[in-house]
Design a protein around this motif. Structure first.
Motif, PDB file in Angstrom:
ATOM      1  N   ASP A 128       0.837  -1.190   0.000  1.00 14.98           N
ATOM      2  CA  ASP A 128       0.000   0.000   0.000  1.00 14.98           C
ATOM      3  C   ASP A 128       0.882   1.254   0.000  1.00 14.98           C
ATOM      4  OD1 ASP A 128      -2.290  -1.613  -0.014  1.00 14.98           O
ATOM      5  OD2 ASP A 128      -2.276  -1.745   2.179  1.00 14.98           O
ATOM      6  N   LEU A 129       0.252   2.423   0.023  1.00 15.22           N
ATOM      7  CA  LEU A 129       0.985   3.670  -0.160  1.00 15.22           C
ATOM      8  C   LEU A 129       0.772   4.625   1.011  1.00 15.22           C
ATOM      9  CD1 LEU A 129       0.176   4.435  -3.924  1.00 15.22           C
ATOM     10  CD2 LEU A 129       2.229   3.327  -3.008  1.00 15.22           C
ATOM     11  N   LYS A 130       1.774   5.494   1.179  1.00 21.17           N
ATOM     12  CA  LYS A 130       1.642   6.616   2.105  1.00 21.17           C
ATOM     13  C   LYS A 130       2.075   7.889   1.384  1.00 21.17           C
ATOM     14  CE  LYS A 130       2.176   6.452   6.505  1.00 21.17           C
ATOM     15  NZ  LYS A 130       0.819   6.144   7.008  1.00 21.17           N
ATOM     16  N   ARG A 131       1.391   8.979   1.707  1.00 24.56           N
ATOM     17  CA  ARG A 131       1.801  10.303   1.252  1.00 24.56           C
ATOM     18  C   ARG A 131       2.051  11.127   2.518  1.00 24.56           C
ATOM     19  NH1 ARG A 131       1.383  13.145  -3.500  1.00 24.56           N
ATOM     20  NH2 ARG A 131      -0.016  11.594  -4.420  1.00 24.56           N
ATOM     21  N   GLY A 132       3.312  11.443   2.766  1.00 23.32           N
ATOM     22  CA  GLY A 132       3.647  12.036   4.049  1.00 23.32           C
ATOM     23  C   GLY A 132       3.384  11.019   5.148  1.00 23.32           C
ATOM     24  N   SER A 133       2.637  11.410   6.159  1.00 20.93           N
ATOM     25  CA  SER A 133       2.291  10.490   7.244  1.00 20.93           C
ATOM     26  C   SER A 133       0.891   9.898   7.086  1.00 20.93           C
ATOM     27  CB  SER A 133       2.383  11.208   8.595  1.00 20.93           C
ATOM     28  OG  SER A 133       1.512  12.334   8.617  1.00 20.93           O
ATOM     29  N   ASP A 134       0.226  10.224   5.978  1.00 24.43           N
ATOM     30  CA  ASP A 134      -1.135   9.750   5.744  1.00 24.43           C
ATOM     31  C   ASP A 134      -1.150   8.597   4.749  1.00 24.43           C
ATOM     32  OD1 ASP A 134      -2.182  11.791   7.391  1.00 24.43           O
ATOM     33  OD2 ASP A 134      -2.138  13.204   5.710  1.00 24.43           O
ATOM     34  N   ASP A 135      -2.154   7.732   4.871  1.00 21.54           N
ATOM     35  CA  ASP A 135      -2.341   6.673   3.883  1.00 21.54           C
ATOM     36  C   ASP A 135      -2.801   7.289   2.563  1.00 21.54           C
ATOM     37  OD1 ASP A 135      -1.687   4.843   5.827  1.00 21.54           O
ATOM     38  OD2 ASP A 135      -3.763   4.336   6.308  1.00 21.54           O
ATOM     39  N   ALA A 136      -2.382   6.672   1.456  1.00 20.27           N
ATOM     40  CA  ALA A 136      -2.759   7.150   0.127  1.00 20.27           C
ATOM     41  C   ALA A 136      -3.295   5.983  -0.684  1.00 20.27           C
ATOM     42  CB  ALA A 136      -1.566   7.799  -0.575  1.00 20.27           C
ATOM     43  N   SER A 137      -4.136   6.281  -1.648  1.00 25.02           N
ATOM     44  CA  SER A 137      -4.720   5.237  -2.484  1.00 25.02           C
ATOM     45  C   SER A 137      -3.931   5.108  -3.776  1.00 25.02           C
ATOM     46  CB  SER A 137      -6.183   5.563  -2.802  1.00 25.02           C
ATOM     47  OG  SER A 137      -6.257   6.702  -3.656  1.00 25.02           O
ATOM     48  N   PHE A 138      -4.095   3.956  -4.436  1.00 25.11           N
ATOM     49  CA  PHE A 138      -3.460   3.757  -5.735  1.00 25.11           C
ATOM     50  C   PHE A 138      -4.034   4.737  -6.765  1.00 25.11           C
ATOM     51  CE2 PHE A 138      -3.191  -0.817  -4.120  1.00 25.11           C
ATOM     52  CZ  PHE A 138      -1.944  -0.599  -3.553  1.00 25.11           C
ATOM     53  N   ASN A 139      -5.313   4.985  -6.699  1.00 23.59           N
ATOM     54  CA  ASN A 139      -5.934   5.922  -7.641  1.00 23.59           C
ATOM     55  C   ASN A 139      -5.352   7.324  -7.486  1.00 23.59           C
ATOM     56  OD1 ASN A 139      -7.621   4.017  -8.803  1.00 23.59           O
ATOM     57  ND2 ASN A 139      -9.290   4.391  -7.350  1.00 23.59           N
ATOM     58  N   ASP A 140      -5.049   7.694  -6.256  1.00 21.28           N
ATOM     59  CA  ASP A 140      -4.434   8.994  -6.001  1.00 21.28           C
ATOM     60  C   ASP A 140      -3.088   9.090  -6.711  1.00 21.28           C
ATOM     61  OD1 ASP A 140      -3.882  11.513  -4.866  1.00 21.28           O
ATOM     62  OD2 ASP A 140      -2.848  10.573  -3.189  1.00 21.28           O
ATOM     63  N   ALA A 141      -2.272   8.051  -6.583  1.00 15.27           N
ATOM     64  CA  ALA A 141      -0.947   8.048  -7.222  1.00 15.27           C
ATOM     65  C   ALA A 141      -1.070   8.004  -8.738  1.00 15.27           C
ATOM     66  CB  ALA A 141      -0.131   6.868  -6.720  1.00 15.27           C
ATOM     67  N   LEU A 142      -2.052   7.283  -9.242  1.00 14.15           N
ATOM     68  CA  LEU A 142      -2.197   7.118 -10.695  1.00 14.15           C
ATOM     69  C   LEU A 142      -2.738   8.373 -11.378  1.00 14.15           C
ATOM     70  CD1 LEU A 142      -3.529   3.456 -10.812  1.00 14.15           C
ATOM     71  CD2 LEU A 142      -1.278   4.286 -11.547  1.00 14.15           C
ATOM     72  N   GLN A 143      -3.155   9.360 -10.615  1.00 13.83           N
ATOM     73  CA  GLN A 143      -3.514  10.640 -11.212  1.00 13.83           C
ATOM     74  C   GLN A 143      -2.272  11.424 -11.627  1.00 13.83           C
ATOM     75  OE1 GLN A 143      -6.112  12.831  -8.610  1.00 13.83           O
ATOM     76  NE2 GLN A 143      -7.657  11.207  -8.518  1.00 13.83           N
TER      77      GLN A 143
END
Length: 339
Positions: A65-80
């Motif tokens: 899975d992914l993190k952005r900073g200290s928060d969890d991030a989604s794959f869809n978020d990264a794929l944008q």
């Protein structure tokens, strides 16, 4: 998490009040189950003159899975932002080491490692694929110097260097490159490609049924490798506390703070717009890790001085630069034999 916090505060208190100038206590001793640090900690102890030690460690780290900073991030978020994102990355590392003490105050150490990694990906169009890399990593050579050993306390320093024997040009086939191979992003490379300096300072203390330790370590990288980049410096503070349950068994708690710098430079063969792992802005961060483990020590008989260690660790806090894979669990086990 409360267990880790309690263990580190207890360790700090004991270390403070253990300072005794009367020199009436025996020297710190490695001849007990808690005489070595938890198995993931390297360069934690020294040996007496003429003593050898050989060791083997196996480490499994899982990122998912992914993190952005200290928060969890989604794959869809990264794929944008990127065409491809990794979804998971299991890594296996085998480490073989040797230590020799030409004197009571100097111990020499060398370590070899073999890495095996794979990374699962998903594309913006919904496709999936896997890349793999494996091979021998960089060779580590070090010298340890003991400053003192009295009143059941000891302190030593470490100066080491990393010889860039590991590859920084690992390649594999991707859907966009098929049937040809393409160079893999930074996390999938086996070595650093640079001569790195490793500095550490370790303090150890013992009671009748417990022990504790603190290790400050820095890995400093200079210049650039053949791919025109260098990995970021690493700074870690390891703290541990162990309880001797029997003459052959101890249990430990460990708390680690870790700072990892961003990658400097850029590999011209990588497209930072393609996948998050090829963008150097998505590297480095701040981490706090906790671990629980045990050590087994054979004090007598034909297998005297044989040790086994195990620890399971997990992140308590992660604050990454950009968007990166999230670290999950890390398992480390190993054996050590001295003579």
């Amino acid at each position: 998490m409360k267990l880790y916090i309690s263990a580190i505060f207890l360790m700090a208190s004991l270390a403070l009040f253990a300072q005794d100038t009367t020199d009436t206590l025996p020297k710190w001793s490695a001849g007990r189950p808690d005489g070595h640090a938890p198995i993931p900690v390297m360069g934690d102890h020294m040996h007496g003159k003429g003593e050898w030690m050989f060791s083997y460690r196996y480490m499994y780290m899982n990122m998912e899975d992914l993190k952005r900073g200290s928060d969890d991030a989604s794959f869809n978020d990264a794929l944008q932002e990127y065409m491809v994102t990794p979804t998971s990355m299991p890594m296996h590392m085998h480490m073989v080491g040797a230590m020799y003490a030409p004197s009571d105050n100097i111990t020499l150490m060398v370590m070899f490692n073999y890495l095996s990694m794979e990374m699962d990906h998903i594309t913006r169009m919904g496709g999936t694929f896997i890349t793999e890399a494996n091979g021998f990593g960089d060779i580590q050579v070090s010298g340890l110097y003991r400053f003192f050993n009295s009143n059941q306390q000891t302190m030593h320093g470490q100066l080491g260097f990393s010889i860039p024997t590991g590859s920084v040009t690992e390649s594999d086939v991707t859907p966009a490159s098929a049937p040809d191979e393409v160079e893999l992003p930074y996390p999938m490379q086996i070595g650093s490609g640079t001569f790195d300096t490793n500095l550490a300072l370790t303090y150890l203390g013992q009671g009748n049924i417990n022990s504790w330790g603190v290790q400050l370590r820095g890995i400093f990288r200079f210049g650039e490798n053949d791919r025109e980049f260098r990995y970021g410096n690493r700074y870690s503070l390891n703290n541990w506390f162990a309880v001797k349950a029997t003459e052959w068994l101890s249990f430990s708690a460990r708390l680690e703070g870790l700072l990892v710098g961003e990658i400097e430079g850029e590999d011209p063969n990588l497209n930072p717009m393609m996948v998050i792992t090829a963008d150097t802005n998505n590297s480095g961060g701040t981490f706090v890790n906790g671990g629980l483990g045990f050590n087994v020590y054979i004090p007598s008989g034909a297998l005297k001085n044989l040790r086994f260690g195990f620890e399971v660790a997990s992140p308590l806090y992660q604050d990454v630069n950009g968007v990166q894979l999230r670290t999950r669990e890390t398992l480390t086990l190993g054996t050590q034999y001295s003579f």
